[in-house]
Design a protein around this motif. Structure first.
Motif, PDB file in Angstrom:
ATOM      1  N   MET A   1      14.578  19.686  64.191  1.00 19.25           N
ATOM      2  CA  MET A   1      15.715  20.496  63.908  1.00 19.25           C
ATOM      3  C   MET A   1      15.441  21.739  64.349  1.00 19.25           C
ATOM      4  O   MET A   1      16.580  22.372  64.812  1.00 19.25           O
ATOM      5  CB  MET A   1      15.707  20.657  62.372  1.00 19.25           C
ATOM      6  CG  MET A   1      16.260  19.315  61.663  1.00 19.25           C
ATOM      7  SD  MET A   1      17.811  18.417  62.394  1.00 19.25           S
ATOM      8  CE  MET A   1      18.928  19.675  61.952  1.00 19.25           C
ATOM      9  N   ASP A   2      14.221  22.304  64.345  1.00 13.04           N
ATOM     10  CA  ASP A   2      13.913  23.624  64.940  1.00 13.04           C
ATOM     11  C   ASP A   2      14.145  23.731  66.264  1.00 13.04           C
ATOM     12  O   ASP A   2      14.604  24.646  67.010  1.00 13.04           O
ATOM     13  CB  ASP A   2      12.551  23.842  64.636  1.00 13.04           C
ATOM     14  CG  ASP A   2      12.365  24.346  63.140  1.00 13.04           C
ATOM     15  OD1 ASP A   2      13.517  24.416  62.321  1.00 13.04           O
ATOM     16  OD2 ASP A   2      11.015  24.242  62.313  1.00 13.04           O
ATOM     17  N   LYS A   3      13.581  22.457  67.117  1.00 13.07           N
ATOM     18  CA  LYS A   3      13.775  22.404  68.491  1.00 13.07           C
ATOM     19  C   LYS A   3      15.413  22.585  68.747  1.00 13.07           C
ATOM     20  O   LYS A   3      15.690  22.963  69.761  1.00 13.07           O
ATOM     21  CB  LYS A   3      13.080  21.006  69.084  1.00 13.07           C
ATOM     22  CG  LYS A   3      11.736  21.024  68.647  1.00 13.07           C
ATOM     23  CD  LYS A   3      11.209  19.843  69.196  1.00 13.07           C
ATOM     24  CE  LYS A   3       9.492  19.676  68.980  1.00 13.07           C
ATOM     25  NZ  LYS A   3       8.945  18.248  69.523  1.00 13.07           N
TER      26      LYS A   3
ATOM     27  N   GLU B   1       6.911  23.608  68.386  1.00  8.39           N
ATOM     28  CA  GLU B   1       7.997  23.392  67.182  1.00  8.39           C
ATOM     29  C   GLU B   1       7.477  22.234  66.643  1.00  8.39           C
ATOM     30  O   GLU B   1       7.736  21.045  67.288  1.00  8.39           O
ATOM     31  CB  GLU B   1       9.430  23.549  67.533  1.00  8.39           C
ATOM     32  CG  GLU B   1       9.804  24.798  68.272  1.00  8.39           C
ATOM     33  CD  GLU B   1       9.702  25.868  67.319  1.00  8.39           C
ATOM     34  OE1 GLU B   1       9.904  25.630  66.160  1.00  8.39           O
ATOM     35  OE2 GLU B   1       9.857  27.065  67.606  1.00  8.39           O
ATOM     36  N   ARG B   2       7.186  22.144  65.268  1.00  9.86           N
ATOM     37  CA  ARG B   2       6.990  20.961  64.640  1.00  9.86           C
ATOM     38  C   ARG B   2       8.146  20.013  64.087  1.00  9.86           C
ATOM     39  O   ARG B   2       8.114  18.776  64.097  1.00  9.86           O
ATOM     40  CB  ARG B   2       5.908  21.339  63.460  1.00  9.86           C
ATOM     41  CG  ARG B   2       4.799  22.039  63.723  1.00  9.86           C
ATOM     42  CD  ARG B   2       3.877  22.163  62.536  1.00  9.86           C
ATOM     43  NE  ARG B   2       2.700  22.896  62.970  1.00  9.86           N
ATOM     44  CZ  ARG B   2       1.894  23.290  62.124  1.00  9.86           C
ATOM     45  NH1 ARG B   2       1.913  23.291  60.743  1.00  9.86           N
ATOM     46  NH2 ARG B   2       0.614  24.048  62.233  1.00  9.86           N
ATOM     47  N   ASN B   3       9.157  20.700  63.756  1.00  8.12           N
ATOM     48  CA  ASN B   3      10.346  20.183  63.430  1.00  8.12           C
ATOM     49  C   ASN B   3      11.251  19.810  64.476  1.00  8.12           C
ATOM     50  O   ASN B   3      11.811  20.787  65.280  1.00  8.12           O
ATOM     51  CB  ASN B   3      10.934  21.051  62.174  1.00  8.12           C
ATOM     52  CG  ASN B   3      11.781  20.317  61.352  1.00  8.12           C
ATOM     53  OD1 ASN B   3      12.324  19.226  61.577  1.00  8.12           O
ATOM     54  ND2 ASN B   3      12.578  20.623  60.425  1.00  8.12           N
TER      55      ASN B   3
ATOM     56  N   GLN C   1      20.522  27.674  70.548  1.00  8.51           N
ATOM     57  CA  GLN C   1      20.620  29.013  70.946  1.00  8.51           C
ATOM     58  C   GLN C   1      20.696  29.424  72.273  1.00  8.51           C
ATOM     59  O   GLN C   1      21.603  30.286  72.775  1.00  8.51           O
ATOM     60  CB  GLN C   1      19.657  29.760  70.023  1.00  8.51           C
ATOM     61  CG  GLN C   1      19.401  31.266  70.117  1.00  8.51           C
ATOM     62  CD  GLN C   1      20.684  31.896  69.735  1.00  8.51           C
ATOM     63  OE1 GLN C   1      21.168  31.343  68.587  1.00  8.51           O
ATOM     64  NE2 GLN C   1      21.094  33.135  70.179  1.00  8.51           N
TER      65      GLN C   1
ATOM     66  N   SER D   1      17.725  23.733  67.137  1.00  9.01           N
ATOM     67  CA  SER D   1      18.252  24.749  66.950  1.00  9.01           C
ATOM     68  C   SER D   1      17.982  25.896  68.038  1.00  9.01           C
ATOM     69  O   SER D   1      18.719  26.732  68.413  1.00  9.01           O
ATOM     70  CB  SER D   1      17.919  25.593  65.562  1.00  9.01           C
ATOM     71  OG  SER D   1      16.556  25.598  65.679  1.00  9.01           O
ATOM     72  N   VAL D   2      16.652  25.822  68.613  1.00  8.35           N
ATOM     73  CA  VAL D   2      16.342  26.604  69.789  1.00  8.35           C
ATOM     74  C   VAL D   2      16.890  26.347  70.787  1.00  8.35           C
ATOM     75  O   VAL D   2      17.628  27.180  71.592  1.00  8.35           O
ATOM     76  CB  VAL D   2      14.867  26.415  70.119  1.00  8.35           C
ATOM     77  CG1 VAL D   2      14.463  27.168  71.331  1.00  8.35           C
ATOM     78  CG2 VAL D   2      13.865  27.066  68.904  1.00  8.35           C
TER      79      VAL D   2
END
Length: 928
Positions: free
Chosen positions: A313-315, A309-311, A321, A317-318
């Motif tokens: 924020m994505d990390k 994951e580059r972002n 979850q 969110s993962v």
């Protein structure tokens, strides 16, 4: 731990579902091995193998579907992992792909599938004889793929099952399965649907299970023990994966996991799964498969996944979850722990009670413990009764409140409808005012645009519905088409087998008849044979006469001659003379052979014609049908109709006659009692004094004797009433049938004391015999044969005890409908049938002996019927009446002349009597 109702197959077509198998599953594995052997042996037929082998690497049918379940009064969708078991044609379903025990199964061998548009997109139904399962796929394509695959695999399983019968049925059923499979492939009703890899197949097992809104929504409350087993298994498997440290997020063991599993590796894993289930143990080298599944399932936060994951924020969110997923899992595990605690408390309570009972020193203490428990049970029972009474009272109160709430809801609904109507009126008035104040042209354009948009939306919806209905129609048409073709093929095979069986039975009767005929010829020539040969012939004849007529071989009766027919008549009469016994059995075999040969060509079309006859009414067509013979299933109805046309059934008349016979003894009662044991001795319903029809026959004859005092009772009426009872079964109906025969069909004075009309018919018959068969009549005159000695009884009882039952009832069918001319027709036909045999006899004694039993030698009833109604025409009733009147006058004149001669002789004897006495006395006096 058993895997569920299906036993030895791997319930999950994924690498991570490799588990230990119970040795109890060896039975099912042995059965599957046996099926494989049978398939390999039957695979040589037409070089076709219906079940694909493992070498074809066929994909397993599995994936997640939503199943409509009922939790209390609310219907909810629950996510389930479905797996198709090819060995048993069952669709197993689990809570998740990692479970070991299934929650249930769906038997597809007798199921039907349906997809209804109104249920929604992706929803379809599986209907079994006991239940309807409603399932939902993630898309329309996935739904069609599941429907198509289930249909194809169900057909393959049914066709495979039809290949296993033993003997000649193996070839026929296997060939039928090949035809059905080719029909499924060739018929382009429903094009093949591409596999939705994101929702179906092995890869779907490694994906996360679909999430639900609540933690306990996806738990099956109907199967708590299965849920506990699956949870314990998952916990134990997780501990093995996580190590002894107990750290869930410890990934030290997953240093070099395989990135992907291709399709070939999946097949290898499946093979390993089945092999592990058969061996009953888990191999350590397969643990990496479970590790790979947990790494790819998304339940653990892998550093490699986060690094991709580059972002940030994505990390984040993962990770969030994953936290939510783990939180839901912890909640569900807590609920299961509570259930386990409750079970543990109950077990501890039982343990404490058992310990107290076992540690008691004496029997008195144990008895006291038992009494204490009994008192507790009694107290609990009384409390339960009290609670039940309170429950009933509360239910009544609740019912009253529900009715009150329903009334209030109805009142509120009325108020809401009134309010809605008022609002609609306000809106209409407001729109009218707005239209008046706004620009008329702009308002018209706005309304037109909105109307067009709504119509376009409706058109789009209708097109979607049409496409859905077309798809549904194609699917159902393919199903109906295959079922129709299968049914047609089976019905044709059944018809061919029935015809072949009838031909074989007829041929068997012919062969047995020829064998018995040869034995009869040898029996006649026994005096000329050597003693050893004569003894052998006698043994063979004895064996043939003692042959069990109910013997069966290879699943069907090779000797179709039964002991009794439908009405209880013996098919092989029991004669005292051995020669006649052998002859009677030959006749029975010949009659059965003729019936079997005419079954398909004559009897079946005749039954079809009778089945098409509705309400009965006199006509030429009905007359021809009755002459051809009434089938057994229609005979009772037709006879009742014939009798009712000529006899008006007086209400309570028969019962009144019975009461009169009970109160007053009739003069003919003694003669009736003497004739009852001699009635139809070859029928099992009258052969014994304790038979059920004997009392009925007695009542019918007594009632008739009071109904017609002029006749009372005459010998022969007992046999007429007995035949009527056998067919009509009802006493009163048999009584009116006897009345119809005596008072309507037969001429007057036919059964009187003088039998004058019966003697007239014998003279009329001799005239017809001279006209129709002059050679035979001349032969009788040459050897001074009086045929009336034989035929008088034929006419008096309408051939009862003279013809075999099958031909006798056909004669009675036409006799009841047309009258006494039928008796003349069949009497002439009997002599015509045996004319050549009689002409070959040139001795009066032998002729009389032959005429005593020659009616029993008539074996072809159809031939006799054709002679009676076709070869002996014309035979008008007017001619019969004229001949009767002429011969009656002659007979009455002869009787008057005899009476005159008798009177003159009596008068002469009366005059000469005293004179002779005086002469005798005078002679005596002279001697004195």
């Amino acid at each position: 731990m058993k895997k569920g109702p299906e036993g030895g197959d791997c319930p999950l077509a994924s690498p991570g579902n490799l588990v230990k198998s119970n040795p109890d599953n060896n039975g099912s594995n042995g059965a599957s091995a046996k099926q494989k052997d049978m398939l390999s042996s039957s695979g040589e037929l037409e070089n076709v193998q219906l079940k694909p082998s493992r070498e074809t690497s066929r994909k397993k049918l599995c994936g997640y579907l939503n199943k409509l379940g009922i939790k209390g009064p609310i219907k909810t969708w629950k996510s389930r992992w479905f797996f198709y078991d090819e060995n048993k044609c069952h669709l197993l379903y689990y809570r998740t792909a990692q479970d070991i025990n299934p929650l249930g199964s769906i038997d597809l061998s007798n199921a039907s599938f349906d997809c209804k548009v109104e249920n929604g997109e992706g929803v379809f139904e599986i209907r079994t004889p006991s239940r309807v399962f409603t399932l939902k796929a993630i898309s329309k394509q996935a739904m069609m793929y599941w429907l198509q695959q289930l249909q194809m695999r169900r057909w393959e399983f049914c066709n495979t099952q039809s290949r296993f019968p033993v003997g000649s049925a193996l070839k026929g059923s296997g060939y039928l399965g090949i035809l059905v499979q080719q029909a499924v492939i060739n018929e382009d009703f429903l094009p093949p649907v591409k596999t939705p890899t994101e929702a179906v197949g092995l890869k779907a097992a490694s994906l996360p299970a679909p999430q639900t809104s609540t933690a306990l929504q996806n738990i099956s409350l109907k199967h708590p023990w299965t849920e506990l087993q699956n949870t314990v298994y998952n916990i134990c498997g997780s501990k093995q994966l996580w190590g002894n440290s107990g750290n869930v997020f410890n990934f030290s063991e997953f240093q070099e996991p395989p990135e992907n599993l291709d399709e070939e590796q999946e097949v290898e894993v499946e093979t390993g799964c089945e092999g592990t289930a058969e061996d009953g143990r888990m191999e350590p080298r397969m643990n990496w498969v479970r590790k790979a599944r947990w790494m790819n399932s998304g339940f653990l936060g892998l550093p490699e996944e986060l690094s991709r994951e580059r972002n940030p924020m994505d990390k984040m969110s993962v990770l969030q979850q994953q936290i939510l997923t783990l939180t839901e899992e912890v909640k569900s595990q807590k609920e299961l722990v509570k259930l386990l605690h409750k079970a543990l408390e109950a077990a501890q309570q039982e343990k404490r009670v058992s310990s107290m009972y076992l540690t008691a020193a004496e029997d008195k203490d144990r008895l006291e413990l038992m009494r204490h428990k009994v008192r507790q049970i009694a107290d609990l029972t009384s409390r339960l009764e009290t609670l039940e009474q309170e429950k009933k009272e509360l239910e009544q109160i609740l019912t009253l409140r529900d009715s009150h709430i329903q009334e209030l809801k109805e009142h509120v609904q009325l108020l809401m409808e009134k309010n809605h109507a008022k609002q609609e009126v306000i809106m209409v008035l407001t729109e009218q005012m707005a239209r008046e104040l706004s620009d008329p042209l702009q308002e018209a354009n706005t309304i037109t645009a909105e109307t067009l948009y709504k119509q376009q939306e409706e058109i789009d919806h209708l097109k979607d519905d049409i496409d859905a209905y077309k798809t549904q129609n194609q699917f159902l048409n393919s199903e109906i088409h295959q079922v129709t073709r299968l049914w047609t093929s089976v019905s044709e095979n059944e018809k061919a087998l029935l015809m072949k069986c009838a031909c074989l039975q007829a041929r068997n009767c012919q062969m047995e008849s020829k064998y018995l005929t040869v034995l009869r010829k040898l029996q006649e020539s026994v005096p000329g044979l050597p003693s050893s040969h004569a003894e052998l012939v006698r043994k063979l004849i004895q064996e043939a006469l003692q042959w069990d007529v109910k013997e069966e071989a290879e699943g069907f009766n090779l000797n179709p001659v039964s002991e009794y027919d439908e009405y209880g008549f013996m098919t092989v009469p029991d004669y005292e003379v051995e020669d006649w016994k052998l002859l009677a059995k030959i006749q029975a075999l010949e009659i059965k052979s003729n019936n079997l040969r005419s079954q398909e060509l004559v009897e079946k079309p005749l039954r079809d014609r009778w089945n098409s006859v509705g309400e009965l009414s006199p006509s030429a067509e009905l007359k021809n049908l009755i002459r051809s013979g009434i089938p057994v299933e229609h005979r009772q109805r037709v006879w009742r109709w014939i009798v009712s046309r000529h006899c008006s059934h007086l209400p309570d008349h028969y019962q009144r006659l019975l009461r009169q016979s009970q109160s007053t003894e009739h003069p003919a009662c003694r003669q009736i009692e003497l004739d009852l044991p001699r009635t139809l001795t070859n029928n099992k319903h009258f052969s014994s004094p304790t038979s059920q029809l004997i009392p009925k026959l007695r009542r019918v004859l007594l009632a008739f004797s009071w109904h017609n005092p002029a006749i009372g009772y005459c010998q022969g009426l007992n046999r007429l009433a007995a035949v009527a009872l056998l067919v009509l079964e009802d006493e009163e109906s048999a009584f009116w049938c006897l009345v119809h025969i005596v008072e309507n069909l037969m001429p007057e004075d036919y059964y009187s004391d003088t039998l004058i009309t019966s003697q007239v018919d014998q003279r009329v018959f001799k005239d017809f015999l001279s006209e129709k068969l002059p050679r035979l009549m001349a032969h009788f005159e040459q050897y001074r044969i009086d045929v009336s000695l034989i035929t008088f009884n034929w006419f008096l009882v309408a051939f009862v005890d003279s013809l075999v039952s099958d031909i006798l009832l056909r004669v009675w069918d036409a006799f009841l409908y047309e009258g006494t001319k039928v008796i003349f027709r069949y009497a002439l036909a009997i002599f015509k049938y045996n004319e050549e045999e009689i002409l070959r006899i040139h001795d009066s004694v032998e002729v009389y002996q032959y005429l005593r039993f020659f009616t029993r030698m008539i074996m072809d009833g159809r031939k006799l019927m054709n002679i009676a109604f076709n070869d002996l025409n014309p035979f008008p009733m007017k001619l019969l009446r004229n001949r009767r009147s002429m011969h009656r006058e002659e007979l009455e004149a002869e009787l008057r002349e005899l009476e005159q001669i008798k009177a003159a002789y009596v008068k002469e004897r009366a005059e000469q009597g005293p004179q002779d006495l005086e002469e005798v006395v005078s002679e005596e006096e002279e001697e004195i």
